[in-house]
Design a protein around this motif. Structure first.
Motif, PDB file in Angstrom:
ATOM      1  N   GLY A  72       8.323   9.036 -28.347  1.00 55.31           N
ATOM      2  CA  GLY A  72       9.101   9.506 -29.485  1.00 55.31           C
ATOM      3  C   GLY A  72       8.288   9.421 -30.760  1.00 55.31           C
ATOM      4  N   SER A  73       8.378  10.462 -31.575  1.00 55.69           N
ATOM      5  CA  SER A  73       7.623  10.454 -32.828  1.00 55.69           C
ATOM      6  C   SER A  73       8.187  11.512 -33.772  1.00 55.69           C
ATOM      7  CB  SER A  73       6.139  10.742 -32.574  1.00 55.69           C
ATOM      8  OG  SER A  73       5.948  12.082 -32.124  1.00 55.69           O
ATOM      9  N   THR A  74       7.859  11.362 -35.028  1.00 60.58           N
ATOM     10  CA  THR A  74       8.130  12.414 -35.994  1.00 60.58           C
ATOM     11  C   THR A  74       7.133  13.546 -35.760  1.00 60.58           C
ATOM     12  OG1 THR A  74       6.684  11.266 -37.567  1.00 60.58           O
ATOM     13  CG2 THR A  74       9.038  10.802 -37.711  1.00 60.58           C
ATOM     14  N   ASP A  75       7.275  14.628 -36.496  1.00 59.28           N
ATOM     15  CA  ASP A  75       6.369  15.770 -36.343  1.00 59.28           C
ATOM     16  C   ASP A  75       5.017  15.413 -36.960  1.00 59.28           C
ATOM     17  OD1 ASP A  75       5.071  18.140 -36.080  1.00 59.28           O
ATOM     18  OD2 ASP A  75       6.558  19.351 -37.146  1.00 59.28           O
ATOM     19  N   LEU A  76       4.075  14.974 -36.117  1.00 64.09           N
ATOM     20  CA  LEU A  76       2.779  14.505 -36.608  1.00 64.09           C
ATOM     21  C   LEU A  76       1.856  15.651 -37.002  1.00 64.09           C
ATOM     22  CD1 LEU A  76       2.182  11.652 -33.997  1.00 64.09           C
ATOM     23  CD2 LEU A  76       3.322  11.536 -36.221  1.00 64.09           C
ATOM     24  N   GLY A  77       2.211  16.871 -36.641  1.00 63.18           N
ATOM     25  CA  GLY A  77       1.387  18.025 -36.989  1.00 63.18           C
ATOM     26  C   GLY A  77       1.852  18.742 -38.239  1.00 63.18           C
ATOM     27  N   LYS A  78       2.837  18.194 -38.922  1.00 60.74           N
ATOM     28  CA  LYS A  78       3.376  18.811 -40.126  1.00 60.74           C
ATOM     29  C   LYS A  78       2.688  18.257 -41.366  1.00 60.74           C
ATOM     30  CE  LYS A  78       7.756  19.510 -42.577  1.00 60.74           C
ATOM     31  NZ  LYS A  78       9.225  19.195 -42.581  1.00 60.74           N
ATOM     32  N   ARG A  79       2.303  19.162 -42.262  1.00 59.70           N
ATOM     33  CA  ARG A  79       1.664  18.742 -43.518  1.00 59.70           C
ATOM     34  C   ARG A  79       2.710  18.129 -44.467  1.00 59.70           C
ATOM     35  NH1 ARG A  79      -3.477  20.789 -44.759  1.00 59.70           N
ATOM     36  NH2 ARG A  79      -4.280  22.331 -43.275  1.00 59.70           N
ATOM     37  N   ASP A  80       2.265  17.153 -45.223  1.00 58.08           N
ATOM     38  CA  ASP A  80       3.133  16.551 -46.222  1.00 58.08           C
ATOM     39  C   ASP A  80       3.358  17.534 -47.365  1.00 58.08           C
ATOM     40  OD1 ASP A  80       4.345  13.899 -47.345  1.00 58.08           O
ATOM     41  OD2 ASP A  80       3.138  14.715 -48.971  1.00 58.08           O
ATOM     42  N   SER A  81       4.595  17.628 -47.838  1.00 53.66           N
ATOM     43  CA  SER A  81       4.920  18.614 -48.873  1.00 53.66           C
ATOM     44  C   SER A  81       4.267  18.310 -50.208  1.00 53.66           C
ATOM     45  CB  SER A  81       6.446  18.667 -49.050  1.00 53.66           C
ATOM     46  OG  SER A  81       6.942  17.380 -49.425  1.00 53.66           O
ATOM     47  N   LEU A  82       3.921  17.064 -50.463  1.00 51.33           N
ATOM     48  CA  LEU A  82       3.332  16.688 -51.750  1.00 51.33           C
ATOM     49  C   LEU A  82       1.805  16.667 -51.690  1.00 51.33           C
ATOM     50  CD1 LEU A  82       3.830  15.751 -54.647  1.00 51.33           C
ATOM     51  CD2 LEU A  82       3.905  13.399 -53.796  1.00 51.33           C
ATOM     52  N   SER A  83       1.250  16.003 -50.676  1.00 48.17           N
ATOM     53  CA  SER A  83      -0.216  15.880 -50.591  1.00 48.17           C
ATOM     54  C   SER A  83      -0.862  17.025 -49.813  1.00 48.17           C
ATOM     55  CB  SER A  83      -0.583  14.559 -49.915  1.00 48.17           C
ATOM     56  OG  SER A  83      -0.147  14.573 -48.562  1.00 48.17           O
ATOM     57  N   ASN A  84      -0.067  17.769 -49.049  1.00 49.28           N
ATOM     58  CA  ASN A  84      -0.554  18.851 -48.191  1.00 49.28           C
ATOM     59  C   ASN A  84      -1.523  18.340 -47.130  1.00 49.28           C
ATOM     60  OD1 ASN A  84      -0.439  21.593 -47.468  1.00 49.28           O
ATOM     61  ND2 ASN A  84      -2.436  21.961 -48.416  1.00 49.28           N
ATOM     62  N   ALA A  85      -1.427  17.053 -46.799  1.00 50.04           N
ATOM     63  CA  ALA A  85      -2.300  16.446 -45.786  1.00 50.04           C
ATOM     64  C   ALA A  85      -1.516  16.188 -44.506  1.00 50.04           C
ATOM     65  CB  ALA A  85      -2.880  15.143 -46.306  1.00 50.04           C
ATOM     66  N   TYR A  86      -2.264  16.165 -43.388  1.00 43.63           N
ATOM     67  CA  TYR A  86      -1.647  15.843 -42.104  1.00 43.63           C
ATOM     68  C   TYR A  86      -1.474  14.325 -41.964  1.00 43.63           C
ATOM     69  CZ  TYR A  86      -2.526  20.635 -40.543  1.00 43.63           C
ATOM     70  OH  TYR A  86      -2.547  22.006 -40.422  1.00 43.63           O
ATOM     71  N   ASN A  87      -0.684  13.935 -40.983  1.00 44.31           N
ATOM     72  CA  ASN A  87      -0.501  12.520 -40.679  1.00 44.31           C
ATOM     73  C   ASN A  87      -1.847  11.865 -40.382  1.00 44.31           C
ATOM     74  OD1 ASN A  87      -0.102  10.382 -38.280  1.00 44.31           O
ATOM     75  ND2 ASN A  87       1.634  10.294 -39.672  1.00 44.31           N
ATOM     76  N   ARG A  88      -2.029  10.659 -40.881  1.00 43.61           N
ATOM     77  CA  ARG A  88      -3.329   9.999 -40.771  1.00 43.61           C
ATOM     78  C   ARG A  88      -3.344   8.826 -39.791  1.00 43.61           C
ATOM     79  NH1 ARG A  88      -6.653   7.370 -45.921  1.00 43.61           N
ATOM     80  NH2 ARG A  88      -8.436   6.596 -44.737  1.00 43.61           N
ATOM     81  N   TYR A  89      -2.230   8.165 -39.612  1.00 38.83           N
ATOM     82  CA  TYR A  89      -2.231   6.923 -38.843  1.00 38.83           C
ATOM     83  C   TYR A  89      -1.562   7.049 -37.472  1.00 38.83           C
ATOM     84  CZ  TYR A  89      -3.460   5.117 -43.438  1.00 38.83           C
ATOM     85  OH  TYR A  89      -4.069   4.913 -44.631  1.00 38.83           O
ATOM     86  N   GLU A  90      -0.304   7.481 -37.430  1.00 38.47           N
ATOM     87  CA  GLU A  90       0.427   7.530 -36.158  1.00 38.47           C
ATOM     88  C   GLU A  90      -0.227   8.465 -35.148  1.00 38.47           C
ATOM     89  OE1 GLU A  90       3.017   5.657 -39.036  1.00 38.47           O
ATOM     90  OE2 GLU A  90       1.806   7.490 -39.104  1.00 38.47           O
ATOM     91  N   ILE A  91      -0.853   9.524 -35.609  1.00 33.85           N
ATOM     92  CA  ILE A  91      -1.503  10.466 -34.696  1.00 33.85           C
ATOM     93  C   ILE A  91      -2.604   9.786 -33.892  1.00 33.85           C
ATOM     94  CG2 ILE A  91      -3.148  11.217 -36.457  1.00 33.85           C
ATOM     95  CD1 ILE A  91      -1.594  13.313 -33.620  1.00 33.85           C
ATOM     96  N   GLY A  92      -3.133   8.677 -34.401  1.00 33.63           N
ATOM     97  CA  GLY A  92      -4.181   7.945 -33.695  1.00 33.63           C
ATOM     98  C   GLY A  92      -3.720   7.318 -32.393  1.00 33.63           C
TER      99      GLY A  92
END
Length: 212
Positions: free
Chosen positions: A105-125
């Motif tokens: 189970g996880s949140t959408d790790l491939g979705k860009r953050d609306s503020l930083s426009n960056a992808y997930n950095r930690y959980e995807i690991g």
């Protein structure tokens, strides 16, 4: 290649399960009139002379609580693996190991953050850094090597785990780094160890693919 890896992993796990289920079953010959000695009648006893099996189970939960309006993230991973190493036969040893990971189970790790426009950095690991949407093909044939021992030194070729100051597992999440190549360790001179090798492929931690 994926199908080949899965077949190998299935066979390893099936063999391990059968081994556990039959460990206490006596093995008698067809024409045996008296039972053999107790210490030599079980499959478990026989396998001790055929090599060593090891199992590994790991679970990891991680969550990031960002300040609003940045995106929060969470992920729960579960994995298991098994390895086998044969006994030394004229100095030679064969080893293999496989591991698989489930995204429970996880949140959408491939979705860009609306503020930083960056992808997930930690959980995807916990899964596959190279493919955030990969939730199924998370297995890896990690070890498949032939090792030769001579006196206090060794030479091995294939896929294996290195532990050097420069190249090591970096095992901080679900799976560490694995290498493919040839490696030699010399310990013939007192208080001196020499290591040398040629690495042609590597599978970094938090990935399942191999890179040249």
């Amino acid at each position: 290649m994926v199908v080949f890896k899965r077949r190998i992993l299935r066979r390893i796990f099936l063999f391990a399960v059968v081994t556990q289920l039959t460990a206490g079953v006596p093995l008698y010959g067809q024409h045996t009139t008296t039972p053999p000695e107790k210490d030599s009648t079980t499959l478990a006893h026989s396998l001790k002379h055929l090599g060593a099996f090891q199992g590994h189970i790991r679970s990891f939960f991680m969550a990031t609580d960002n300040a609003s309006p940045m995106t929060d993230a969470a992920a729960l991973a579960f994995g298991a693996g098994i390895s086998y190493e044969s006994p030394r036969i004229h100095g030679f040893q064969l080893g293999l190991a496989g591991f698989f990971i489930f995204n429970l189970g996880s949140t959408d790790l491939g979705k860009r953050d609306s503020l930083s426009n960056a992808y997930n950095r930690y959980e995807i690991g916990l899964f596959d850094l190279s493919n955030a949407g990969n939730k199924k093909d998370l297995d890896r044939l990690e070890d498949l090597y032939l090792k030769y021992h001579f006196r206090s030194s060794r030479l091995e070729a294939g896929r294996f785990e290195l532990n050097t100051p420069f190249i090591n597992r970096q095992d901080g999440r679900m799976r560490g780094t694995i290498e493919e190549g040839v490696w030699m360790e010399m310990n013939e001179i007192r208080k001196l160890r020499v290591e040398a090798g040629w690495i042609w492929k590597i599978s970094p931690r938090s990935t399942v693919a191999w890179y040249e």
